[in-house]
Design a protein around this motif. Structure first.
Motif, mmCIF file in Angstrom:
data_model
loop_
_atom_site.group_PDB
_atom_site.id
_atom_site.type_symbol
_atom_site.label_atom_id
_atom_site.label_comp_id
_atom_site.label_asym_id
_atom_site.label_seq_id
_atom_site.Cartn_x
_atom_site.Cartn_y
_atom_site.Cartn_z
ATOM 1 N N HIS A 194 56.858 -24.993 78.795
ATOM 2 C CA HIS A 194 57.252 -25.430 80.139
ATOM 3 C C HIS A 194 56.898 -24.392 81.203
ATOM 4 O O HIS A 194 56.573 -24.756 82.337
ATOM 5 N N LEU A 195 56.930 -23.107 80.838
ATOM 6 C CA LEU A 195 56.504 -22.089 81.793
ATOM 7 C C LEU A 195 54.987 -22.177 82.033
ATOM 8 O O LEU A 195 54.525 -22.017 83.169
ATOM 9 N N GLY A 196 54.223 -22.445 80.982
ATOM 10 C CA GLY A 196 52.785 -22.624 81.139
ATOM 11 C C GLY A 196 52.462 -23.807 82.032
ATOM 12 O O GLY A 196 51.541 -23.746 82.861
ATOM 13 N N ARG A 197 53.216 -24.875 81.853
ATOM 14 C CA ARG A 197 53.044 -26.052 82.718
ATOM 15 C C ARG A 197 53.335 -25.690 84.167
ATOM 16 O O ARG A 197 52.592 -26.061 85.081
ATOM 17 N N TRP A 198 54.430 -24.950 84.378
ATOM 18 C CA TRP A 198 54.803 -24.535 85.739
ATOM 19 C C TRP A 198 53.712 -23.658 86.351
ATOM 20 O O TRP A 198 53.341 -23.837 87.517
ATOM 21 N N ILE A 199 53.190 -22.697 85.591
ATOM 22 C CA ILE A 199 52.153 -21.799 86.106
ATOM 23 C C ILE A 199 50.894 -22.578 86.487
ATOM 24 O O ILE A 199 50.286 -22.331 87.542
ATOM 25 N N TYR A 200 50.509 -23.538 85.665
ATOM 26 C CA TYR A 200 49.312 -24.332 85.982
ATOM 27 C C TYR A 200 49.488 -25.058 87.307
ATOM 28 O O TYR A 200 48.585 -25.048 88.164
ATOM 29 N N PHE A 201 50.646 -25.676 87.506
ATOM 30 C CA PHE A 201 50.835 -26.475 88.722
ATOM 31 C C PHE A 201 51.070 -25.615 89.962
ATOM 32 O O PHE A 201 50.629 -25.985 91.055
ATOM 33 N N ILE A 202 51.738 -24.469 89.826
ATOM 34 C CA ILE A 202 51.922 -23.619 91.006
ATOM 35 C C ILE A 202 50.588 -23.019 91.425
ATOM 36 O O ILE A 202 50.300 -22.850 92.618
ATOM 37 N N ASP A 203 49.749 -22.697 90.449
ATOM 38 C CA ASP A 203 48.410 -22.188 90.753
ATOM 39 C C ASP A 203 47.583 -23.272 91.456
ATOM 40 O O ASP A 203 46.854 -22.991 92.418
ATOM 41 N N ALA A 204 47.700 -24.499 90.982
ATOM 42 C CA ALA A 204 46.978 -25.611 91.611
ATOM 43 C C ALA A 204 47.466 -25.836 93.042
ATOM 44 O O ALA A 204 46.661 -26.078 93.958
ATOM 45 N N CYS A 239 53.065 -31.561 99.282
ATOM 46 C CA CYS A 239 53.972 -30.455 98.940
ATOM 47 C C CYS A 239 55.238 -30.963 98.265
ATOM 48 O O CYS A 239 55.735 -30.349 97.312
ATOM 49 N N VAL A 240 55.767 -32.087 98.731
ATOM 50 C CA VAL A 240 56.955 -32.674 98.103
ATOM 51 C C VAL A 240 56.630 -33.108 96.673
ATOM 52 O O VAL A 240 57.416 -32.880 95.747
ATOM 53 N N ARG A 241 55.465 -33.704 96.483
ATOM 54 C CA ARG A 241 55.044 -34.121 95.145
ATOM 55 C C ARG A 241 54.863 -32.898 94.231
ATOM 56 O O ARG A 241 55.319 -32.908 93.074
ATOM 57 N N CYS A 242 54.230 -31.852 94.736
ATOM 58 C CA CYS A 242 54.074 -30.620 93.956
ATOM 59 C C CYS A 242 55.435 -30.072 93.548
ATOM 60 O O CYS A 242 55.632 -29.636 92.401
ATOM 61 N N ASN A 243 56.355 -30.073 94.481
ATOM 62 C CA ASN A 243 57.695 -29.544 94.207
ATOM 63 C C ASN A 243 58.397 -30.350 93.118
ATOM 64 O O ASN A 243 59.057 -29.783 92.238
ATOM 65 N N GLU A 244 58.251 -31.660 93.147
ATOM 66 C CA GLU A 244 58.850 -32.516 92.118
ATOM 67 C C GLU A 244 58.274 -32.195 90.741
ATOM 68 O O GLU A 244 59.012 -32.093 89.754
ATOM 69 N N VAL A 245 56.963 -32.059 90.687
ATOM 70 C CA VAL A 245 56.296 -31.764 89.415
ATOM 71 C C VAL A 245 56.758 -30.410 88.869
ATOM 72 O O VAL A 245 57.025 -30.256 87.671
ATOM 73 N N LEU A 246 56.851 -29.416 89.742
ATOM 74 C CA LEU A 246 57.280 -28.080 89.326
ATOM 75 C C LEU A 246 58.744 -28.068 88.892
ATOM 76 O O LEU A 246 59.099 -27.419 87.899
ATOM 77 N N ASN A 247 59.586 -28.771 89.621
ATOM 78 C CA ASN A 247 61.020 -28.793 89.293
ATOM 79 C C ASN A 247 61.292 -29.405 87.926
ATOM 80 O O ASN A 247 62.311 -29.103 87.301
ATOM 81 N N PHE A 248 60.397 -30.243 87.461
ATOM 82 C CA PHE A 248 60.570 -30.868 86.149
ATOM 83 C C PHE A 248 60.573 -29.830 85.031
ATOM 84 O O PHE A 248 61.202 -30.022 83.991
ATOM 85 N N SER A 249 59.882 -28.705 85.239
ATOM 86 C CA SER A 249 59.746 -27.691 84.189
ATOM 87 C C SER A 249 60.898 -26.685 84.161
ATOM 88 O O SER A 249 61.152 -26.074 83.115
#
Length: 295
Positions: A194-204, A239-249
């Motif tokens: 889940h941290l790897g998932r978060w890092i991928y999306f925050i980098d994106a 940005c709201v969509r990115c935040n939702e995706v990140l919060n899932f992790s």
């Protein structure tokens, strides 16, 4: 993909901040000792976090500290964490391996000038990478497999945003759990995924404007079928969509963290994952809007 997993420093106690710095500086020294002076410049927060997490999972409390002059700045004295050589060596090897593969990724993605410097750096890095890969073949295999799967995920016609993050998530799951067995291994596999998932999306999310201007792949550009002309009007929605995706992790990351043994470094890990990650999201996604509101 480096520089996102860091402390929320204002929320740390002074002694916790000092302990974090002692591991950071000790990792810098280990990089120089094992792979040469210039590898110190690849020192990053993610591998410092890896060293801390490894010490906690190993239940290693017999730590001590020493004060010595900084190799990079002889006018400055630093406090170094001692008696944690295996954790520091592992984190240093991971840093060298991931830096090499990041350079390989840049060679594929970047424009001419940056591609040239990435090729030059990769040539310089080859020997150091070979040494680290020989010492930690499981990490090398995980990183190489991530690159292969990432290319497939980004070029498939059957696009799913979570599929794009899966290779990075699996790689970090393997890296965090590799030194362990049994319960600790399962906990760190879950946390790492889940941290790897978060890092991928925050980098994106962080690279969104640059990727738009360069025509590079970005999962959020693909999901929104975004063009440069649309970015201004859709920025808030994205940005709201990115935040939702990140919060899932974040909840599964914190749940896994609670299963690790209590350690003197545990409050630092709590700070990094519980306060540092959300603060990083806020800065990258919403700081520009907050600045406009204040002005």
């Amino acid at each position: 993909m480096f520089g996102y997993v860091k402390t929320n420093r204002p929320e740390l106690l002074i002694k916790e901040d000092a302990a974090y710095k002692s591991v950071y500086c000790a990792l810098c020294r280990t990089l120089g000792k094992e792979y040469g002076f210039f590898t110190r410049f690849t020192l990053n927060y993610e591998c410092t976090f890896l060293a801390l997490l490894t010490l906690v999972a190993q239940r290693q409390e017999s730590l001590s500290f020493e004060k010595k002059r900084c190799v990079c700045n002889p006018l400055k004295k630093c406090v170094y964490c001692k008696n944690c050589d295996s954790a520091l060596s592992y984190a240093a090897g991971v840093s060298v391996i991931l830096t090499y593969w990041k350079l390989q990724d840049n060679i594929e993605d970047q424009r001419f000038l940056r591609r040239f410097f990435s090729k030059l750096s990769a040539f310089f890095w080859r020997r150091k990478h070979r040494k680290a890969a020989g010492k930690y073949p499981e990490v090398e295999q995980a990183a190489a497999e991530m690159m292969r799967q990432q290319e497939m995920a980004e070029n498939t016609e059957d696009f799913l945003i979570d599929r794009c993050a899966d290779p990075t998530a699996k790689m970090l799951s393997a890296i965090l759990s590799q030194p362990f067995e049994g319960t600790e291994k399962r906990i760190l596999e879950e946390l790492g995924y889940h941290l790897g998932r978060w890092i991928y999306f925050i980098d994106a999310a962080d690279d969104l404007e640059e990727d738009l201007s360069q025509g590079s792949f970005n999962p959020f550009i693909r999901e929104f079928s975004l063009t440069r002309e649309q970015f201004g009007e859709k920025r808030r929605e994205i940005c709201v969509r990115c935040n939702e995706v990140l919060n899932f992790s974040i909840p599964p990351i914190l749940s896994a963290l609670t299963l690790l043994p209590n350690h003197s470094f545990s409050p630092i890990l709590d700070n990094i994952l519980g306060k540092g990650l959300p603060e990083m999201q806020r800065k990258i996604l919403f700081s520009k809007e907050e600045g406009k509101a204040e002005s």
